[in-house]
Design a protein around this motif. Structure first.
Motif, PDB file in Angstrom:
ATOM      1  N   MET A   1      38.252  28.775  46.119  1.00  0.00           N
ATOM      2  CA  MET A   1      38.011  27.353  46.051  1.00  0.00           C
ATOM      3  C   MET A   1      37.418  26.972  44.693  1.00  0.00           C
ATOM      4  N   LYS A   2      36.555  27.855  44.193  1.00  0.00           N
ATOM      5  CA  LYS A   2      35.928  27.578  42.906  1.00  0.00           C
ATOM      6  C   LYS A   2      36.976  27.537  41.800  1.00  0.00           C
ATOM      7  N   ILE A   3      37.905  28.486  41.834  1.00  0.00           N
ATOM      8  CA  ILE A   3      38.953  28.540  40.809  1.00  0.00           C
ATOM      9  C   ILE A   3      39.870  27.332  40.930  1.00  0.00           C
ATOM     10  N   ALA A   4      40.183  26.929  42.163  1.00  0.00           N
ATOM     11  CA  ALA A   4      41.016  25.748  42.350  1.00  0.00           C
ATOM     12  C   ALA A   4      40.306  24.511  41.807  1.00  0.00           C
ATOM     13  N   ALA A   5      39.006  24.397  42.034  1.00  0.00           N
ATOM     14  CA  ALA A   5      38.248  23.254  41.519  1.00  0.00           C
ATOM     15  C   ALA A   5      38.200  23.273  39.997  1.00  0.00           C
ATOM     16  N   LEU A   6      38.031  24.448  39.411  1.00  0.00           N
ATOM     17  CA  LEU A   6      38.023  24.550  37.948  1.00  0.00           C
ATOM     18  C   LEU A   6      39.380  24.179  37.366  1.00  0.00           C
ATOM     19  N   ASP A  29      47.203  31.115  41.592  1.00  0.00           N
ATOM     20  CA  ASP A  29      48.060  31.921  42.452  1.00  0.00           C
ATOM     21  C   ASP A  29      47.628  33.386  42.481  1.00  0.00           C
ATOM     22  N   LYS A  30      47.144  33.890  41.338  1.00  0.00           N
ATOM     23  CA  LYS A  30      46.652  35.270  41.306  1.00  0.00           C
ATOM     24  C   LYS A  30      45.382  35.397  42.151  1.00  0.00           C
ATOM     25  N   SER A  31      44.510  34.422  42.045  1.00  0.00           N
ATOM     26  CA  SER A  31      43.286  34.448  42.846  1.00  0.00           C
ATOM     27  C   SER A  31      43.601  34.333  44.333  1.00  0.00           C
ATOM     28  N   LEU A  32      44.594  33.527  44.662  1.00  0.00           N
ATOM     29  CA  LEU A  32      44.997  33.376  46.056  1.00  0.00           C
ATOM     30  C   LEU A  32      45.592  34.680  46.583  1.00  0.00           C
ATOM     31  N   GLU A  34      44.812  37.694  45.520  1.00  0.00           N
ATOM     32  CA  GLU A  34      43.682  38.606  45.717  1.00  0.00           C
ATOM     33  C   GLU A  34      42.935  38.268  47.003  1.00  0.00           C
ATOM     34  N   PHE A  35      42.788  36.972  47.275  1.00  0.00           N
ATOM     35  CA  PHE A  35      42.114  36.546  48.498  1.00  0.00           C
ATOM     36  C   PHE A  35      42.872  37.034  49.731  1.00  0.00           C
ATOM     37  N   TYR A  36      44.195  36.868  49.729  1.00  0.00           N
ATOM     38  CA  TYR A  36      44.988  37.316  50.873  1.00  0.00           C
ATOM     39  C   TYR A  36      44.967  38.839  51.004  1.00  0.00           C
ATOM     40  N   ALA A  37      44.922  39.553  49.892  1.00  0.00           N
ATOM     41  CA  ALA A  37      44.819  41.009  49.946  1.00  0.00           C
ATOM     42  C   ALA A  37      43.493  41.423  50.588  1.00  0.00           C
TER      43      ALA A  37
END
Length: 121
Positions: A1-6, A29-32, A34-37
């Motif tokens: 969420m933080k990366i999306a806000a940034l 998308d990369k952060s997402l 990693e989150f799903y992993a």
């Protein structure tokens, strides 16, 4: 969420003409991914914990009492079974496993027998 806000704030500032697009922002998308992993790893850990708990419960259900050990003769285990009781329990478990094995063999023979042509025996 933080990366999306940034990313949203960065894109807004570019749209408003405050900043240029020279600065790099971490990809959403990369952060997402990693989150799903991480979510998948947590799910696997929870499934493993559930399986361990199920095996522990089954073990306690089918063999609730301990067999006294000869390592510490001074201590008396209150909820333990005698060795003969333990042997009879193990023999019943072995006979049950043999019955299941025989039933599976019979089923496999019946299934294999249905696959053969009727004229050849």
């Amino acid at each position: 969420m933080k990366i999306a806000a940034l990313n949203l704030a960065h894109n807004t500032s570019i749209d408003n003409g405050i900043k240029s697009s020279d600065t790099s922002v971490q990809r959403f998308d990369k952060s997402l991914e990693e989150f799903y992993a991480l979510c998948d790893q947590v799910e696997l850990c929870l499934r493993l914990a559930y399986e361990c708990l199920s095996q522990s419960i089954d073990s306690a259900k089918h063999s609730p009492n301990l067999v006294p050990t000869a390592t510490k003769p001074d201590t008396v285990q209150t909820e333990s079974m005698s060795y003969s009781q333990y042997l009879s329990m193990i023999k019943s478990q072995i006979s049950c496993a043999k019955d299941i094995h025989n039933a599976l063999l019979e089923c496999s023979k019946k299934i294999a027998g249905k696959g053969q042509p009727q004229g050849i025996l």
